[in-house]
Every structure is written in C-alpha cells, then in structure tokens.
Design a protein around this motif. Structure first.
Motif, short mmCIF file in Angstrom:
data_model
loop_
_atom_site.label_atom_id
_atom_site.label_comp_id
_atom_site.label_asym_id
_atom_site.label_seq_id
_atom_site.Cartn_x
_atom_site.Cartn_y
_atom_site.Cartn_z
N TYR A 31 -24.39 -21.81 8.29
CA TYR A 31 -25.43 -21.77 7.27
C TYR A 31 -25.38 -20.47 6.48
O TYR A 31 -26.36 -20.06 5.89
CB TYR A 31 -26.81 -21.91 7.93
CG TYR A 31 -26.95 -23.17 8.73
CD1 TYR A 31 -26.96 -24.40 8.12
CD2 TYR A 31 -27.08 -23.11 10.11
CE1 TYR A 31 -27.09 -25.56 8.86
CE2 TYR A 31 -27.22 -24.26 10.85
CZ TYR A 31 -27.22 -25.48 10.22
OH TYR A 31 -27.35 -26.62 10.96
N ASP A 33 -23.71 -19.58 3.62
CA ASP A 33 -23.66 -19.61 2.16
C ASP A 33 -24.20 -20.93 1.63
O ASP A 33 -23.44 -21.77 1.14
CB ASP A 33 -22.22 -19.40 1.71
CG ASP A 33 -22.11 -19.20 0.21
OD1 ASP A 33 -23.13 -18.89 -0.43
OD2 ASP A 33 -21.00 -19.35 -0.31
N PRO A 34 -25.52 -21.15 1.69
CA PRO A 34 -26.05 -22.44 1.24
C PRO A 34 -25.95 -22.63 -0.27
O PRO A 34 -25.92 -23.75 -0.76
CB PRO A 34 -27.50 -22.41 1.69
CG PRO A 34 -27.83 -20.97 1.79
CD PRO A 34 -26.56 -20.28 2.19
N GLU A 35 -25.87 -21.55 -1.04
CA GLU A 35 -25.78 -21.66 -2.50
C GLU A 35 -24.34 -21.83 -2.97
O GLU A 35 -24.10 -22.23 -4.10
CB GLU A 35 -26.39 -20.42 -3.16
CG GLU A 35 -27.87 -20.28 -2.92
CD GLU A 35 -28.66 -21.40 -3.56
OE1 GLU A 35 -28.29 -21.84 -4.66
OE2 GLU A 35 -29.63 -21.84 -2.94
N GLY A 36 -23.37 -21.53 -2.12
CA GLY A 36 -21.96 -21.57 -2.53
C GLY A 36 -21.49 -22.94 -2.95
O GLY A 36 -20.83 -23.10 -3.98
N ALA A 38 -23.28 -25.42 -4.06
CA ALA A 38 -23.95 -25.81 -5.29
C ALA A 38 -23.30 -25.14 -6.50
O ALA A 38 -23.20 -25.75 -7.57
CB ALA A 38 -25.43 -25.44 -5.22
N GLN A 39 -22.85 -23.92 -6.34
CA GLN A 39 -22.20 -23.23 -7.45
C GLN A 39 -20.78 -23.73 -7.67
O GLN A 39 -20.31 -23.82 -8.80
CB GLN A 39 -22.19 -21.71 -7.19
CG GLN A 39 -23.56 -21.10 -7.13
CD GLN A 39 -24.33 -21.27 -8.43
OE1 GLN A 39 -23.76 -21.20 -9.50
NE2 GLN A 39 -25.62 -21.50 -8.31
N ARG A 40 -20.08 -24.06 -6.59
CA ARG A 40 -18.70 -24.53 -6.72
C ARG A 40 -18.61 -25.88 -7.41
O ARG A 40 -17.67 -26.13 -8.16
CB ARG A 40 -18.03 -24.61 -5.36
CG ARG A 40 -17.57 -23.27 -4.83
CD ARG A 40 -16.66 -23.43 -3.63
NE ARG A 40 -17.30 -24.11 -2.52
CZ ARG A 40 -18.01 -23.49 -1.58
NH1 ARG A 40 -18.19 -22.19 -1.63
NH2 ARG A 40 -18.55 -24.16 -0.59
N SER A 43 -18.74 -25.47 -11.17
CA SER A 43 -17.69 -24.63 -11.76
C SER A 43 -16.61 -25.49 -12.40
O SER A 43 -16.30 -26.59 -11.94
CB SER A 43 -17.07 -23.75 -10.68
OG SER A 43 -15.99 -23.03 -11.21
#
Length: 52
Positions: A31, A33-36, A38-40, A43
């Motif tokens: 748990y 990088d929960p934002e990773g 969503a950002q990937r 991209s």
C-alpha cells in the motif's frame, strides 16, 4: 443452538486469517503508492520498453 458451537469458532478463525493476511500485506508494503497507479493510467508515456 448446537450450530453456534460450530459457527462461532469458524468465524473467529476466518476473522483471524483475514487479519493475518491484512497485516502481511501492510508489512510487505503493498500500500506504499496508492496514487501511482492513478497517475500512470493517465500518462501518455507507454511502458512497452521500461527505462534501464
């Protein structure tokens, strides 16, 4: 009433298994990088050939 003698220990065991699984996933840093993700997905960079 005899059914409760079986259901209560089974539910406690299943709850314990779930708790152990949760603690294991937290300790193995799943748990972090929960934002990773969503950002990937937003991209435009494709990851077909990862950087060295």
């Amino acid at each position: 009433m005899n059914v409760l003698a079986y259901l209560i220990p089974v539910s406690l065991i299943l709850g314990g298994v779930g708790l152990v699984a949760f603690v294991f996933t937290v300790k193995s840093k799943q748990y972090e990088d929960p934002e990773g993700a969503a950002q990937r997905i937003l991209s435009d960079d494709y990851d077909d050939q990862p950087k060295a």
